[in-house]
Structures are given as C-alpha cells and as structure tokens.
Write a protein that holds these residues in place. Structure first.
Motif, PDB file in Angstrom:
ATOM      1  N   ARG A 136     -96.617  14.643 -10.986  1.00 22.31           N
ATOM      2  CA  ARG A 136     -97.484  15.813 -10.743  1.00 22.31           C
ATOM      3  C   ARG A 136     -96.651  17.069 -10.473  1.00 22.31           C
ATOM      4  N   LEU A 137     -95.598  16.927  -9.660  1.00 25.42           N
ATOM      5  CA  LEU A 137     -94.741  18.084  -9.383  1.00 25.42           C
ATOM      6  C   LEU A 137     -94.100  18.604 -10.666  1.00 25.42           C
ATOM      7  N   LYS A 138     -93.616  17.675 -11.483  1.00 21.37           N
ATOM      8  CA  LYS A 138     -92.959  18.068 -12.732  1.00 21.37           C
ATOM      9  C   LYS A 138     -93.951  18.760 -13.664  1.00 21.37           C
ATOM     10  N   LYS A 139     -95.170  18.244 -13.754  1.00 26.70           N
ATOM     11  CA  LYS A 139     -96.194  18.862 -14.594  1.00 26.70           C
ATOM     12  C   LYS A 139     -96.564  20.245 -14.061  1.00 26.70           C
ATOM     13  N   THR A 140     -96.718  20.375 -12.741  1.00 22.45           N
ATOM     14  CA  THR A 140     -97.041  21.672 -12.144  1.00 22.45           C
ATOM     15  C   THR A 140     -95.939  22.680 -12.426  1.00 22.45           C
ATOM     16  N   ALA A 141     -94.684  22.260 -12.263  1.00 15.50           N
ATOM     17  CA  ALA A 141     -93.554  23.161 -12.544  1.00 15.50           C
ATOM     18  C   ALA A 141     -93.539  23.578 -14.012  1.00 15.50           C
ATOM     19  N   SER A 142     -93.859  22.658 -14.896  1.00 17.79           N
ATOM     20  CA  SER A 142     -93.902  22.970 -16.327  1.00 17.79           C
ATOM     21  C   SER A 142     -95.008  23.974 -16.636  1.00 17.79           C
ATOM     22  N   ASN A 143     -96.190  23.774 -16.045  1.00 18.25           N
ATOM     23  CA  ASN A 143     -97.299  24.718 -16.239  1.00 18.25           C
ATOM     24  C   ASN A 143     -96.940  26.094 -15.691  1.00 18.25           C
ATOM     25  N   MET A 144     -96.312  26.115 -14.516  1.00 18.89           N
ATOM     26  CA  MET A 144     -95.901  27.392 -13.928  1.00 18.89           C
ATOM     27  C   MET A 144     -94.875  28.079 -14.814  1.00 18.89           C
ATOM     28  N   ALA A 145     -93.944  27.329 -15.361  1.00 15.61           N
ATOM     29  CA  ALA A 145     -92.912  27.907 -16.228  1.00 15.61           C
ATOM     30  C   ALA A 145     -93.552  28.611 -17.423  1.00 15.61           C
ATOM     31  N   MET A 146     -94.537  27.975 -18.024  1.00 13.02           N
ATOM     32  CA  MET A 146     -95.229  28.611 -19.161  1.00 13.02           C
ATOM     33  C   MET A 146     -95.982  29.852 -18.700  1.00 13.02           C
ATOM     34  N   ARG A 147     -96.706  29.720 -17.609  1.00 10.50           N
ATOM     35  CA  ARG A 147     -97.560  30.810 -17.139  1.00 10.50           C
ATOM     36  C   ARG A 147     -96.746  32.029 -16.689  1.00 10.50           C
ATOM     37  N   TYR A 148     -95.588  31.795 -16.077  1.00 12.13           N
ATOM     38  CA  TYR A 148     -94.805  32.889 -15.493  1.00 12.13           C
ATOM     39  C   TYR A 148     -93.618  33.293 -16.355  1.00 12.13           C
ATOM     40  N   GLY A 149     -93.581  32.820 -17.585  1.00 11.02           N
ATOM     41  CA  GLY A 149     -92.547  33.254 -18.523  1.00 11.02           C
ATOM     42  C   GLY A 149     -91.138  32.828 -18.138  1.00 11.02           C
ATOM     43  N   ILE A 150     -91.010  31.641 -17.591  1.00 13.83           N
ATOM     44  CA  ILE A 150     -89.687  31.113 -17.249  1.00 13.83           C
ATOM     45  C   ILE A 150     -89.030  30.671 -18.558  1.00 13.83           C
ATOM     46  N   THR A 151     -87.873  31.251 -18.870  1.00 15.09           N
ATOM     47  CA  THR A 151     -87.201  30.938 -20.128  1.00 15.09           C
ATOM     48  C   THR A 151     -86.579  29.548 -20.071  1.00 15.09           C
ATOM     49  N   LEU A 152     -86.205  29.024 -21.238  1.00 15.88           N
ATOM     50  CA  LEU A 152     -85.526  27.722 -21.281  1.00 15.88           C
ATOM     51  C   LEU A 152     -84.208  27.774 -20.520  1.00 15.88           C
ATOM     52  N   GLN A 153     -83.516  28.895 -20.634  1.00 18.47           N
ATOM     53  CA  GLN A 153     -82.257  29.058 -19.913  1.00 18.47           C
ATOM     54  C   GLN A 153     -82.507  28.991 -18.394  1.00 18.47           C
ATOM     55  N   GLU A 154     -83.561  29.658 -17.925  1.00 19.02           N
ATOM     56  CA  GLU A 154     -83.898  29.626 -16.505  1.00 19.02           C
ATOM     57  C   GLU A 154     -84.360  28.231 -16.078  1.00 19.02           C
ATOM     58  N   GLN A 155     -85.073  27.535 -16.952  1.00 18.20           N
ATOM     59  CA  GLN A 155     -85.501  26.177 -16.630  1.00 18.20           C
ATOM     60  C   GLN A 155     -84.306  25.243 -16.494  1.00 18.20           C
ATOM     61  N   ARG A 156     -83.305  25.464 -17.307  1.00 16.31           N
ATOM     62  CA  ARG A 156     -82.090  24.640 -17.216  1.00 16.31           C
ATOM     63  C   ARG A 156     -81.252  25.006 -15.992  1.00 16.31           C
ATOM     64  N   ASN A 157     -81.333  26.280 -15.591  1.00 12.56           N
ATOM     65  CA  ASN A 157     -80.565  26.759 -14.449  1.00 12.56           C
ATOM     66  C   ASN A 157     -81.472  27.612 -13.555  1.00 12.56           C
ATOM     67  N   PRO A 158     -82.253  26.966 -12.664  1.00 12.80           N
ATOM     68  CA  PRO A 158     -83.208  27.705 -11.825  1.00 12.80           C
ATOM     69  C   PRO A 158     -82.572  28.794 -10.965  1.00 12.80           C
ATOM     70  N   LYS A 159     -81.263  28.735 -10.746  1.00 14.80           N
ATOM     71  CA  LYS A 159     -80.596  29.767  -9.945  1.00 14.80           C
ATOM     72  C   LYS A 159     -80.660  31.136 -10.603  1.00 14.80           C
ATOM     73  N   LEU A 160     -81.003  31.185 -11.887  1.00 15.21           N
ATOM     74  CA  LEU A 160     -81.151  32.462 -12.579  1.00 15.21           C
ATOM     75  C   LEU A 160     -82.424  33.197 -12.134  1.00 15.21           C
ATOM     76  N   VAL A 161     -83.353  32.471 -11.509  1.00 13.91           N
ATOM     77  CA  VAL A 161     -84.588  33.076 -10.984  1.00 13.91           C
ATOM     78  C   VAL A 161     -84.347  33.351  -9.502  1.00 13.91           C
ATOM     79  N   PRO A 162     -84.379  34.617  -9.088  1.00 12.92           N
ATOM     80  CA  PRO A 162     -84.082  34.929  -7.684  1.00 12.92           C
ATOM     81  C   PRO A 162     -85.164  34.425  -6.736  1.00 12.92           C
ATOM     82  N   TYR A 163     -84.725  34.099  -5.514  1.00 17.94           N
ATOM     83  CA  TYR A 163     -85.668  33.774  -4.447  1.00 17.94           C
ATOM     84  C   TYR A 163     -86.446  35.036  -4.086  1.00 17.94           C
ATOM     85  N   TRP A 164     -87.634  34.835  -3.515  1.00 21.23           N
ATOM     86  CA  TRP A 164     -88.406  35.966  -3.001  1.00 21.23           C
ATOM     87  C   TRP A 164     -87.737  36.448  -1.722  1.00 21.23           C
ATOM     88  N   PRO A 165     -87.599  37.754  -1.535  1.00 11.45           N
ATOM     89  CA  PRO A 165     -86.930  38.273  -0.326  1.00 11.45           C
ATOM     90  C   PRO A 165     -87.707  37.954   0.954  1.00 11.45           C
TER      91      PRO A 165
END
Length: 182
Positions: A136-165
């Motif tokens: 379920r977590l993996k499916k939710t993360a996948s749905n979020m990635a599509m919805r929020y425009g997370i690129t394949l590069q960012e999916q492979r390396n989540p550190k490319l997406v900054p934390y919220w301040p």
C-alpha cells in the motif's frame, strides 16, 4: 464546559469542509487537476487542524465529567499545538504563491513517504505481516509521484526532492508573509 461550547462550534467547519469538497469536484469535473490538487490540500489541512482543535477542546474540558478524560491526556497538547503551528506557518507561506508552494509541500511529502517506505522495507520487508502494508505504501508513493510530477530521476534518488522547510526556516524566507512568520 465542553458540552455547551463543543456543540455550538460544529456547523461552520462542516460547511467549510463541504464547500472545499464541492469546489474540488467542480474544478476536477472541468479538467483542472491542479486546482483540485490545491483544494484537496486545503481541505486536508483544514480537517487536520479542526480535528486537532476538537481533540484539545475535549481534553481540556471540565464539564461534563467524563471518566475517560484523564488529566494526563493534557500532556499531548503541546505536541498538537506544535503541529497546528506547523500547518499555520506552512499555509501562510504557501498562500503567497499557492500553486507552486503547495506543490513543493506535496512533493516533500512524497519524499518523506518514500523514505518511510524504504526504512520499513529494509527492516520488515521479509516479514509476512508487513507485506500488505508495504504494498500500500509503495502504491501510494507511486500515485503521488504521478500526481506531483516526480521525475524518474527523482524517484531513483529522492534526495533530489527537497524537504519542506521548518517554521523557523520559513520565517527566514523573503516572502510577503515574512513579517507574520517572524
């Protein structure tokens, strides 16, 4: 007196929640998924804040007496207040450029969920009881990635997406609400 004041404050939040849901449906039906994303986030933040407020309201109540209400439950109030302030600071900051900043907030949420999934999978991935939760977590993360425009590069390396301040970090930003955040 929770019995009196708790009941009197119920109608307005219901109307706000229904209005946000109605507006989200309207813009989604019109094909505006970005506006729907923004309205859903506002509704989620509103629901969390209202639920937290009601919980503190109940915990702090003295009448009517309730044997389930323990004085020690008040120890959670500072944590709840911190969460409410985090929402307030985040929302105030986002409102200066809501579409872009709310998307950054949601993308940061994707990163945190992805990291949580990875941590759980590393520790419990071979445990049968965890497999459905991990799916379920993996499916939710996948749905979020599509919805929020997370690129394949960012999916492979989540550190490319900054934390919220944090609220302090937000208060240091040069933005229209900076005085409020300070």
């Amino acid at each position: 007196d929770y019995k009196v004041t708790g009941v009197q404050t119920c109608a307005l939040p219901i109307y706000i929640d229904r209005d946000l849901q109605r507006r989200a449906k309207e813009v989604l039906d019109a094909g505006d998924t970005d506006s729907e994303r923004c309205l859903v986030l506002l509704d989620m933040m509103f629901r969390f804040a209202w639920n937290s407020y009601r919980a503190v309201f109940y915990i702090a109540g003295q009448t009517p007496e309730d044997p389930r209400r323990k004085p020690s439950y008040a120890l959670v109030v500072p944590n709840i207040n911190r969460q409410l302030l985090d929402i307030l600071f985040s929302l105030a900051y986002m409102l200066d450029d809501f579409r872009a900043r709310s998307l950054n907030y949601q993308r940061a949420g994707w990163r945190e969920l992805r990291e949580e999934y990875q941590q759980f999978n590393n520790h419990f991935g071979n445990t049968e009881e965890w497999k459905s939760h991990l799916r379920r977590l993996k499916k939710t993360a996948s749905n979020m990635a599509m919805r929020y425009g997370i690129t394949l590069q960012e999916q492979r390396n989540p550190k490319l997406v900054p934390y919220w301040p944090t609220p302090f970090q937000l208060s240091e930003e040069k933005t229209a609400c900076a005085a409020f955040l300070k």
